[in-house]
Design a protein around this motif. Structure first.
Motif, PDB file in Angstrom:
ATOM      1  N   LYS A 419       0.818  -1.215   0.000  1.00 39.18           N
ATOM      2  CA  LYS A 419       0.000   0.000   0.000  1.00 39.18           C
ATOM      3  C   LYS A 419       0.850   1.263   0.000  1.00 39.18           C
ATOM      4  CE  LYS A 419      -3.705  -2.288   2.610  1.00 39.18           C
ATOM      5  NZ  LYS A 419      -4.510  -2.273   3.853  1.00 39.18           N
ATOM      6  N   SER A 420       2.174   1.107  -0.116  1.00 31.91           N
ATOM      7  CA  SER A 420       3.090   2.244  -0.046  1.00 31.91           C
ATOM      8  C   SER A 420       3.720   2.498  -1.408  1.00 31.91           C
ATOM      9  CB  SER A 420       4.190   1.979   0.996  1.00 31.91           C
ATOM     10  OG  SER A 420       3.625   1.682   2.260  1.00 31.91           O
ATOM     11  N   ARG A 421       4.146   3.739  -1.599  1.00 33.57           N
ATOM     12  CA  ARG A 421       4.851   4.135  -2.814  1.00 33.57           C
ATOM     13  C   ARG A 421       6.022   5.038  -2.424  1.00 33.57           C
ATOM     14  NH1 ARG A 421       1.998   0.705  -4.078  1.00 33.57           N
ATOM     15  NH2 ARG A 421       0.532   0.566  -5.830  1.00 33.57           N
ATOM     16  N   VAL A 422       7.089   4.974  -3.212  1.00 34.58           N
ATOM     17  CA  VAL A 422       8.240   5.831  -2.979  1.00 34.58           C
ATOM     18  C   VAL A 422       8.474   6.656  -4.235  1.00 34.58           C
ATOM     19  CG1 VAL A 422       9.842   4.035  -3.722  1.00 34.58           C
ATOM     20  CG2 VAL A 422      10.680   5.919  -2.323  1.00 34.58           C
ATOM     21  N   PHE A 423       8.784   7.955  -4.039  1.00 33.05           N
ATOM     22  CA  PHE A 423       8.980   8.874  -5.150  1.00 33.05           C
ATOM     23  C   PHE A 423      10.436   9.339  -5.146  1.00 33.05           C
ATOM     24  CE2 PHE A 423       4.548   8.882  -4.124  1.00 33.05           C
ATOM     25  CZ  PHE A 423       3.917   8.910  -5.356  1.00 33.05           C
ATOM     26  N   TYR A 424      11.061   9.250  -6.292  1.00 35.13           N
ATOM     27  CA  TYR A 424      12.484   9.520  -6.403  1.00 35.13           C
ATOM     28  C   TYR A 424      12.744  10.857  -7.093  1.00 35.13           C
ATOM     29  CZ  TYR A 424      12.883   4.488  -5.488  1.00 35.13           C
ATOM     30  OH  TYR A 424      12.792   3.233  -4.944  1.00 35.13           O
ATOM     31  N   SER A 425      13.929  11.378  -6.843  1.00 31.04           N
ATOM     32  CA  SER A 425      14.425  12.518  -7.592  1.00 31.04           C
ATOM     33  C   SER A 425      14.744  12.079  -9.014  1.00 31.04           C
ATOM     34  CB  SER A 425      15.672  13.087  -6.915  1.00 31.04           C
ATOM     35  OG  SER A 425      16.395  13.924  -7.790  1.00 31.04           O
ATOM     36  N   SER A 426      14.747  13.038  -9.929  1.00 29.79           N
ATOM     37  CA  SER A 426      15.074  12.724 -11.323  1.00 29.79           C
ATOM     38  C   SER A 426      16.515  12.259 -11.470  1.00 29.79           C
ATOM     39  CB  SER A 426      14.843  13.957 -12.208  1.00 29.79           C
ATOM     40  OG  SER A 426      15.638  15.047 -11.746  1.00 29.79           O
ATOM     41  N   THR A 428      17.972  10.111  -9.334  1.00 30.95           N
ATOM     42  CA  THR A 428      18.147   8.806  -8.707  1.00 30.95           C
ATOM     43  C   THR A 428      18.428   7.744  -9.764  1.00 30.95           C
ATOM     44  OG1 THR A 428      16.593   9.452  -6.971  1.00 30.95           O
ATOM     45  CG2 THR A 428      17.111   7.117  -7.156  1.00 30.95           C
ATOM     46  N   SER A 429      19.457   6.951  -9.529  1.00 33.45           N
ATOM     47  CA  SER A 429      19.844   5.933 -10.506  1.00 33.45           C
ATOM     48  C   SER A 429      18.890   4.743 -10.459  1.00 33.45           C
ATOM     49  CB  SER A 429      21.270   5.454 -10.234  1.00 33.45           C
ATOM     50  OG  SER A 429      21.331   4.781  -8.990  1.00 33.45           O
ATOM     51  N   VAL A 432      19.623   2.219  -7.561  1.00 29.02           N
ATOM     52  CA  VAL A 432      19.060   2.544  -6.250  1.00 29.02           C
ATOM     53  C   VAL A 432      17.595   2.141  -6.184  1.00 29.02           C
ATOM     54  CG1 VAL A 432      18.469   4.444  -4.702  1.00 29.02           C
ATOM     55  CG2 VAL A 432      20.705   4.404  -5.816  1.00 29.02           C
ATOM     56  N   LYS A 433      16.866   2.368  -7.270  1.00 29.04           N
ATOM     57  CA  LYS A 433      15.449   2.007  -7.292  1.00 29.04           C
ATOM     58  C   LYS A 433      15.270   0.492  -7.169  1.00 29.04           C
ATOM     59  CE  LYS A 433      14.196   5.982 -10.180  1.00 29.04           C
ATOM     60  NZ  LYS A 433      13.596   6.440 -11.459  1.00 29.04           N
ATOM     61  N   VAL A 434      16.125  -0.261  -7.833  1.00 33.13           N
ATOM     62  CA  VAL A 434      16.042  -1.720  -7.766  1.00 33.13           C
ATOM     63  C   VAL A 434      16.366  -2.202  -6.360  1.00 33.13           C
ATOM     64  CG1 VAL A 434      17.059  -3.859  -8.603  1.00 33.13           C
ATOM     65  CG2 VAL A 434      16.528  -2.016 -10.216  1.00 33.13           C
ATOM     66  N   ARG A 435      17.370  -1.610  -5.733  1.00 31.26           N
ATOM     67  CA  ARG A 435      17.724  -1.991  -4.360  1.00 31.26           C
ATOM     68  C   ARG A 435      16.591  -1.684  -3.393  1.00 31.26           C
ATOM     69  NH1 ARG A 435      22.857   1.104  -2.899  1.00 31.26           N
ATOM     70  NH2 ARG A 435      22.421   0.116  -0.880  1.00 31.26           N
ATOM     71  N   MET A 436      15.929  -0.549  -3.572  1.00 27.18           N
ATOM     72  CA  MET A 436      14.803  -0.196  -2.710  1.00 27.18           C
ATOM     73  C   MET A 436      13.673  -1.203  -2.862  1.00 27.18           C
ATOM     74  SD  MET A 436      13.306   1.790  -0.506  1.00 27.18           S
ATOM     75  CE  MET A 436      14.080   3.404  -0.448  1.00 27.18           C
ATOM     76  N   LEU A 437      13.397  -1.610  -4.097  1.00 31.46           N
ATOM     77  CA  LEU A 437      12.330  -2.566  -4.335  1.00 31.46           C
ATOM     78  C   LEU A 437      12.661  -3.912  -3.717  1.00 31.46           C
ATOM     79  CD1 LEU A 437       9.656  -3.325  -5.699  1.00 31.46           C
ATOM     80  CD2 LEU A 437      10.942  -3.786  -7.797  1.00 31.46           C
ATOM     81  N   ARG A 438      13.904  -4.379  -3.875  1.00 30.74           N
ATOM     82  CA  ARG A 438      14.287  -5.680  -3.337  1.00 30.74           C
ATOM     83  C   ARG A 438      14.367  -5.659  -1.819  1.00 30.74           C
ATOM     84  NH1 ARG A 438      19.190  -7.228  -7.585  1.00 30.74           N
ATOM     85  NH2 ARG A 438      17.845  -7.670  -9.396  1.00 30.74           N
TER      86      ARG A 438
END
Length: 690
Positions: A419-426, A428-429, A432-438
């Motif tokens: 139920k959560s979402r994370v919003f990144y800066s433009s 952000t590599s 990093v997004k893949v690591r956050m998801l895993r």
């Protein structure tokens, strides 16, 4: 159609607004508007549905399109025939439409009716005497909290009996009073008027009006309506509102996997078992707060802590009682804000003693702090028990994950990755997004999105972002509300939802208008208030924005980062700066020549030319030091009146402070800003006659 028992169910092949569509393609606004007009003309009510948000789904060229095309409509008379009315949206299997199941029942379990304090009781002349007699009975209970609870239980019994024997059913009393008044008026028509008949008619009329006023209070409290002011009865409106509430507040079914629970008794038992098991699970709450070191910073001083932990005074407790919402739902004892505010003179001593006892012993006896559990749907189509609610910044991904885990251990509130979402800066590599998801299982969110009904977006606002809000506002203006309300009630409805844009309609009544707040001016007043808060720069949260968009002296920067509201805020600075006033303290923020700190600007008083003002940057503190003022003799001799005003100036403790001279408190509220921006029209002589 609204005068007959009628309902329609099926595929209407049109939506009521953008909130009922899931597609990027533009909608058919003409068809939507015609459908809305049809519902208004036919005087139909839509039956609230449980299940899927959309009743029709289509996949074309790998594109997902969904809409709510199927629905059930009914007249008010049809809804009045049933105790509960519901609509279930069932799973689809062979068609692109979901099947609909209309649930109608009068088989409602007979449960003891809970006690509810009625605000209309306060209008009875003998009510306070009944409360005083019950409350004054002696009690040998030593604990003040338990004593108040005991007195409330006794009073509840007394009021039940008093309501049955003395106050009685207000609807039956109205029928009786109406019949009595009609009998007198028939006698007058048959025998002629006389002083005795006239007195009897006036007495019965006053009694009936009193009963009608009580009924109106009862209906307003039952429907918890706060925006409709006193004056008109609007009984038809209250009745229709209750009919709609009946279709929206009932749970027609609960889905448990592939099974459906339909009967009220089975739904109640299922919900009770679910929450009993949920709240009785062994917790993992921790009392070790060391894991939050580095994330939490002390912001409360020792002096503030003493104020927070001090015992409240009787005046503070009384103020808290006056702040109680009269229309809010009461607790299990049935006594809400109406009771505590209306009977404060009688119950104040015991209530104050109970509050002080709690703050002294920090303990509430068992059975005192109980509450009712209401199931509030998290979204409109909720049909699973999980879909109902029983009423920092980090520098690395692992640290973020650990923070969430430790927070859950300490608070017992476990976050839900799904139920959560994370919003990144433009910047952000992808790694990093893949690591956050895993690491956390939180997927990336995208803008725009809607949070708590408000569109969240970046950059310039678009019309499409606010389509759902527009649809919601339009539904508030259903024609049935206008036809059921009096003229004054319609004005209250408009004022509570949205304001007209016509200048004369939005003018005060004294200026010949309707007293309706202009939505444009309301928006400008909020922007003006935000600009004022930035100028004051007293809130720590505002200091971040202040440093980003303003210079140290409060002047707005000519360049700024992308913002959807800054352009609206920016235009209010010149007017606020020119019309605000300074209270001089110990800092060096006030310009001696160009700022208003004497009730006027010295540069304007002595008529300095504009081309010199940019070079006049001396502050007040440069002329006042060592406990006295220092001026050139020529200035003193030439501007004696100004010097006298300066000498009589009273300094304030602390830093210089900007104030609003149009406000008694010196603060600029959104209400003050509205009056500040409103262009007054000439008063009209006939306004007092309305």
């Amino acid at each position: 159609m609204g005068t007959v028992n009628f309902y329609v169910i099926g595929d209407f092949n049109v939506v009521l607004g953008e909130h009922e569509r899931c597609t990027t393609a533009p909608g058919h606004t003409i068809a939507t508007r015609e459908f809305q007009e049809f519902l208004d003309e036919a005087d139909f009510f839509e039956i609230e549905a449980q299940g899927s948000a959309y009743t029709w789904v289509c996949r074309r060229s790998n594109k997902y399109i969904a809409a709510k095309l199927d629905r059930a409509l009914a007249s008010q008379q049809f809804l009045d025939l049933w105790a509960t009315v519901g609509l279930n949206i069932l799973p689809r299997w062979s068609s692109d439409h979901h099947p609909l199941k209309l649930v109608l029942t009068n088989d409602v379990p007979t449960l003891p009716r809970p006690f509810r304090f009625q605000s209309m009781w306060l209008s009875h002349d003998g009510f306070l005497a009944v409360v005083r007699d019950s409350w004054s009975q002696t009690s040998d209970i030593r604990n003040p909290v338990v004593r108040v609870a005991s007195k409330l239980r006794n009073l509840r019994t007394v009021l039940r009996q008093w309501n049955s024997e003395i106050f009685r059913n207000v609807f039956v009393e109205i029928d009786t009073a109406t019949a009595a008044l009609e009998a007198i008026q028939q006698e007058i028509a048959r025998e002629g008027d006389s002083d005795s008949w006239m007195s009897a008619e006036i007495e019965k009329t006053m009694h009936l009006n009193d009963l009608l006023a009580r009924r109106n209070l009862f209906l307003r409290q039952r429907n918890r309506l706060q925006w409709l002011t006193d004056g008109d009865r609007n009984s038809a409106f209250f009745h229709r509102l209750h009919s709609i509430w009946k279709t929206q507040s009932s749970i027609s079914h609960i889905r448990d996997g592939s099974d459906f629970i339909n009967t009220p008794a089975a739904i109640g038992a299922y919900a009770s078992d679910y929450y009993a098991n949920l709240f009785s699970e062994e917790g993992t709450t921790s009392t070790d707060f060391s894991c939050l070191d580095g994330f939490l910073h002390p912001t409360i001083t020792d002096a503030n802590n003493l104020l927070l932990t001090a015992l409240p005074s009787a005046e503070e407790i009384h103020t808290a009682v006056l702040d109680l919402d009269e229309h809010s739902s009461p607790g299990p004892d049935g006594f809400g804000g109406f009771f505590y505010r209306g009977c404060w003179d009688i119950i104040s001593i015991d209530v104050i003693a109970a509050v002080l006892h709690f703050f002294t012993h920090l303990n509430i006896p068992n059975g005192i702090n109980v509450n009712l559990v209401a199931l509030i749907p998290k979204f409109q189509e909720a049909d699973r028990i999980q879909d109902f609610r029983p009423i920092a910044s980090v520098h690395n991904i692992s640290g973020f994950h650990n923070l969430l885990v430790h927070y859950g251990q300490i608070s017992g509130q476990i976050f839900s990755p799904s139920k959560s979402r994370v919003f990144y800066s433009s910047k952000t590599s992808r790694a990093v997004k893949v690591r956050m998801l895993r690491s956390n299982g939180i997927v990336e969110g995208s803008m725009p999105f809607t949070y708590l009904g408000v569109p969240i977006f970046r950059g310039t606002p678009r019309v499409s972002y606010f389509a759902e809000i527009v649809d919601s506002v339009l539904t508030k203006f259903s024609r049935w509300k206008g036809s059921s309300l009096s003229l004054a009630g319609r004005r209250c409805l408009i004022n509570s939802v949205i304001a007209a844009s016509l200048e004369r309609c939005c003018a005060p009544i004294t200026e010949g208008g309707l007293g309706i707040r202009s939505i444009r001016l309301a928006n400008e007043s909020f922007l003006c208030k935000l600009a004022w808060d930035l100028l004051r720069n007293e809130d720590p949260a505002m200091s971040v924005v202040h440093d980003r968009y303003l210079f140290d002296n409060g002047a707005p920067r000519n360049f700024y980062r992308v913002s959807s509201i800054w352009t609206g805020v920016h235009r209010h600075f010149p007017r606020l700066i020119s019309q605000s006033q300074w209270l001089v303290g110990t800092s060096s923020l006030v310009c001696f020549w160009t700022d208003n700190w004497l009730g006027y600007k010295i540069s304007e008083k002595i008529g300095l030319p504009d081309e010199l003002l940019e070079n006049l940057v001396s502050t007040v503190n440069e002329f006042y030091y060592d406990g006295c003022w220092h001026f050139e003799e020529s200035f003193f001799m030439r501007y004696t009146r100004i010097v006298i005003d300066i000498i009589n100036l009273k300094f304030i403790d602390g830093t210089d402070k900007r104030i609003c001279p149009n406000s008694c408190s010196g603060e600029l509220s959104s209400r003050t800003a509205y009056g500040f921006l409103h262009s007054s029209l000439p008063n009209v002589s006939w306004a007092d006659w309305i």
